[in-house]
Design a protein around this motif. Structure first.
Motif, short mmCIF file in Angstrom:
data_model
loop_
_atom_site.label_atom_id
_atom_site.label_comp_id
_atom_site.label_asym_id
_atom_site.label_seq_id
_atom_site.Cartn_x
_atom_site.Cartn_y
_atom_site.Cartn_z
N UNK A 181 0.75 -1.22 -0.03
CA UNK A 181 0.01 -0.02 -0.02
C UNK A 181 0.90 1.12 0.01
N UNK A 182 1.73 1.20 0.86
CA UNK A 182 2.71 2.64 0.87
C UNK A 182 3.32 2.59 -0.25
N UNK A 183 4.17 1.54 -0.79
CA UNK A 183 5.00 1.72 -2.20
C UNK A 183 4.00 2.23 -3.09
N UNK A 184 2.90 1.75 -3.36
CA UNK A 184 1.95 2.16 -4.36
C UNK A 184 1.57 3.61 -4.11
N UNK A 185 0.91 3.79 -2.99
CA UNK A 185 0.59 5.20 -2.65
C UNK A 185 1.68 6.39 -2.96
N UNK A 186 2.56 6.04 -2.29
CA UNK A 186 3.82 7.21 -2.36
C UNK A 186 4.36 7.28 -3.62
N UNK A 187 4.52 6.27 -4.39
CA UNK A 187 5.03 6.23 -5.67
C UNK A 187 4.12 6.96 -6.68
N UNK A 188 2.90 7.18 -6.35
CA UNK A 188 1.89 7.90 -7.01
C UNK A 188 2.12 9.21 -6.63
N UNK A 189 2.10 9.68 -5.22
CA UNK A 189 2.28 10.92 -4.90
C UNK A 189 3.56 11.80 -5.35
N UNK A 190 4.62 10.99 -5.31
CA UNK A 190 5.89 11.51 -5.54
C UNK A 190 6.19 11.37 -7.09
N UNK A 191 5.37 10.59 -7.71
CA UNK A 191 5.57 10.72 -9.27
C UNK A 191 6.74 9.92 -9.64
N UNK A 192 6.98 9.01 -8.98
CA UNK A 192 8.17 8.01 -9.49
C UNK A 192 8.12 7.36 -10.66
N UNK A 193 6.69 7.13 -11.05
CA UNK A 193 6.48 6.46 -12.25
C UNK A 193 6.65 7.49 -13.31
N UNK A 194 6.39 8.65 -13.48
CA UNK A 194 6.32 9.46 -14.42
C UNK A 194 7.15 10.81 -14.17
N UNK A 195 7.97 11.12 -13.01
CA UNK A 195 8.50 12.21 -12.76
C UNK A 195 7.74 13.53 -12.58
N UNK A 196 6.38 13.18 -12.55
CA UNK A 196 5.46 14.25 -12.15
C UNK A 196 4.82 14.06 -10.80
N UNK A 197 5.29 14.91 -9.70
CA UNK A 197 4.56 14.57 -8.38
C UNK A 197 3.15 15.08 -8.51
N UNK A 198 2.40 14.23 -7.71
CA UNK A 198 0.91 14.48 -7.78
C UNK A 198 0.42 14.57 -6.27
N UNK A 199 0.84 15.83 -5.46
CA UNK A 199 0.61 15.65 -4.13
C UNK A 199 -1.01 15.61 -3.89
N UNK A 200 -1.79 15.94 -4.94
CA UNK A 200 -3.32 16.23 -4.45
C UNK A 200 -3.97 14.94 -4.60
N UNK A 201 -3.54 13.79 -4.87
CA UNK A 201 -4.45 12.48 -5.26
C UNK A 201 -5.03 12.38 -3.89
N UNK A 202 -6.06 11.47 -4.22
CA UNK A 202 -6.91 11.10 -2.94
C UNK A 202 -7.48 12.20 -2.14
N UNK A 203 -7.74 13.38 -2.78
CA UNK A 203 -8.51 14.34 -2.35
C UNK A 203 -7.62 15.19 -1.08
N UNK A 204 -6.22 15.40 -1.41
CA UNK A 204 -5.52 15.95 -0.50
C UNK A 204 -5.17 15.30 0.56
N UNK A 205 -5.44 14.07 0.72
CA UNK A 205 -5.20 13.16 2.02
C UNK A 205 -3.50 13.02 2.47
N UNK A 206 -3.02 13.01 1.21
CA UNK A 206 -1.57 12.98 1.43
C UNK A 206 -0.37 14.15 1.31
N UNK A 207 -1.32 15.35 1.59
CA UNK A 207 -0.31 16.41 1.72
C UNK A 207 0.55 16.47 2.86
N UNK A 208 1.63 17.07 3.19
CA UNK A 208 2.48 17.14 4.33
C UNK A 208 1.53 17.49 5.42
#
Length: 219
Positions: free
Chosen positions: A105-132
């Protein structure tokens, strides 16, 4: 009267439930974004991610927080991610299955948030739940997608682990010593046997990178 002090909870996603429950149960009159006009608002951020008003950092909806005595609940970033995994886990699983599912779960979620797959971060996924968390305590710059530590929107950060003790100190400082928070009850959660030692090294590193500003600014 001090009893009606406009005490406002800055609702940091993944942290807010226990806080609002505890303070309201104590008899405190509490302002929350969930029960205000901002609850009806939705802001589209980044490349099209909608975030509802209560999940937005105060610096993005400042008119809702001006003039209020603010507090918030901050927690260890490892525990925060563990709590989100447990919130979304429904199945009864063994300890080994839970641990494997947590790290996936953490690997998938934070890879998405940090954009490790595309190089483009997505801090607002899941309705901003993963903002710092620091984006809520301090401020958030949407263009650069960075915490603005020059701002301060949460005057009184309270540790999630010490919610009752630090909450009571806050109430006393606001001349509300007759109100008391009860110790937080342990809830029966899915995969409740897990703790932050259940995180593997890769996931710990991802959490440290994704929430670098929380470790740096919130201790």
């Amino acid at each position: 009267s001090p009893q009606s002090a406009d005490l406002a909870l800055v609702s940091i996603p993944l942290n807010r439930g226990d806080a609002s429950e505890g303070f309201l149960a104590s008899g405190a009159k509490l302002w929350t974004a969930q029960k205000s006009p901002v609850a009806e608002e939705t802001m589209v951020l980044g490349t099209g991610y909608p975030c509802k008003g209560p999940s937005l950092p105060p610096s993005l909806v400042p008119q809702s927080y001006w003039g209020r005595k603010t507090f918030c609940v901050v927690r260890d970033p490892y525990d925060r991610m563990l709590a989100e995994f447990q919130r979304t886990s429904k199945k009864r699983q063994t300890a080994d299955e839970c641990q494997a599912a947590l790290n996936t779960f953490i690997l998938r979620t934070l890879s998405l948030v940090m954009g490790l797959d595309t190089g483009q971060s997505r801090p607002y996924v899941s309705g901003c739940r993963f903002l710092p968390q620091a984006a809520f305590v301090h401020g958030w710059l949407p263009k650069s997608e960075q915490v603005d530590q020059k701002q301060r929107w949460c005057s009184h950060p309270i540790s999630h682990e010490q919610l009752a003790a630090q909450g009571n100190v806050l109430l006393k400082s606001l001349d509300l010593p007759n109100l008391q928070l009860a110790p937080r009850q342990q809830k029966n959660t899915a995969c409740g046997m897990l703790n932050k030692q259940s995180l593997n090294k890769s996931c710990r590193t991802l959490i440290e990178e994704a929430f670098r500003e929380d470790f740096r600014l919130l201790g």
